[in-house]
Design an enzyme around this catalytic site. Sequence first.
Site, PDB file in Angstrom:
ATOM      1  CE  LYS A 102      -4.086 -31.910  19.151  1.00  0.00           C
ATOM      2  NZ  LYS A 102      -5.383 -32.510  19.546  1.00  0.00           N
ATOM      3  N   GLY A 163     -13.102 -35.375  15.449  1.00  0.00           N
ATOM      4  CA  GLY A 163     -14.660 -35.805  16.048  1.00  0.00           C
ATOM      5  C   GLY A 163     -15.691 -36.644  14.955  1.00  0.00           C
ATOM      6  CB  ALA A 189      -8.107 -35.465  14.670  1.00  0.00           C
ATOM      7  N   GLY A 190     -10.032 -38.624  15.497  1.00  0.00           N
ATOM      8  CA  GLY A 190     -10.851 -39.866  14.328  1.00  0.00           C
ATOM      9  C   GLY A 190     -11.557 -41.186  15.249  1.00  0.00           C
ATOM     10  CG  ASN A 211     -11.659 -34.098  23.902  1.00  0.00           C
ATOM     11  OD1 ASN A 211     -11.922 -33.049  23.919  1.00  0.00           O
ATOM     12  ND2 ASN A 211     -12.871 -35.123  25.020  1.00  0.00           N
ATOM     13  CB  THR A 212     -15.128 -36.429  20.246  1.00  0.00           C
ATOM     14  OG1 THR A 212     -14.680 -35.463  20.501  1.00  0.00           O
ATOM     15  CG2 THR A 212     -16.271 -36.598  19.850  1.00  0.00           C
TER      16      THR A 212
END
EC number: 2.8.1.10
Length: 260
Positions: A102, A163, A189-190, A211-212
């Site tokens: 990635k 995040g 993301a997001g 992830n977050t």
Amino acid sequence: MSNAADKLVIAGREFSSRLMVGTGKYASNEQMIKALEVSGAEIITVAVRRVNLADRGKGCLLDFIDPKKYTLLPNTAGCYTADDAVRTCRLAREAGMSDLVKLEVLGDEKTLFPDNEELLKAAKILVKEGFTVLPYTSDDPIVCKKLEDIGCAAVMPLGAPIGSGLGIRNPYNILIIKETVKVPVIVDAGVGTASDAAIAMELGIDGVLMNTGIAGARDPIAMAEAMNMAVRAGRLAYLAGRIPKKLYATASSPIEGMIG
């Protein structure tokens, strides 16, 4: 069509799950492993900078991830130049990690938006060196097309800043990207909650990476399960085909034979 028959294919590799998850921000490695299990994810991304490659077997993060169960996706998080990102990928490969990478080349620390100029430069080098490149990029169809033309195996446009948990801020650009490229489109993301993941998948994209959204939840294990369900539900809804949006009502019961 069941989810079981619907595979995600990246560079000839088949995956049953369309959810990819990260390994950062968990309270413990044990919590991380449990979240990975219930998420159903098969592709797990790891920041190369977080891994002490010299300490394998001594509590290194990679020691907790079963390579027979998961496909490892090393990432270049924290890199701000093409040279730094390329060097990081080379180090990962030399240490025995995957050629599937990635690619992240960030523009600044405040927004963590990608630096597309440096990203394109790094992607060209890595593809020539035989890496299978999955680039984190902006939701720009032109940039995504250029990445495909370079030879990237997928494109990973952001849904919102890393995040942020803001969800899919520009679904129309994501739709255009999906129409523009032939390689898989993975929103990266997001994503902040399960509905964000479902909305992303309902657009017809090929997968979601987060992830977050899981690790930062009050209960990461429960959220991992919710994201698992949301990605599958969103994909199935896309395949099923939603009804068109209309301004006025349409009766759901037949009007033939009504009394009076």
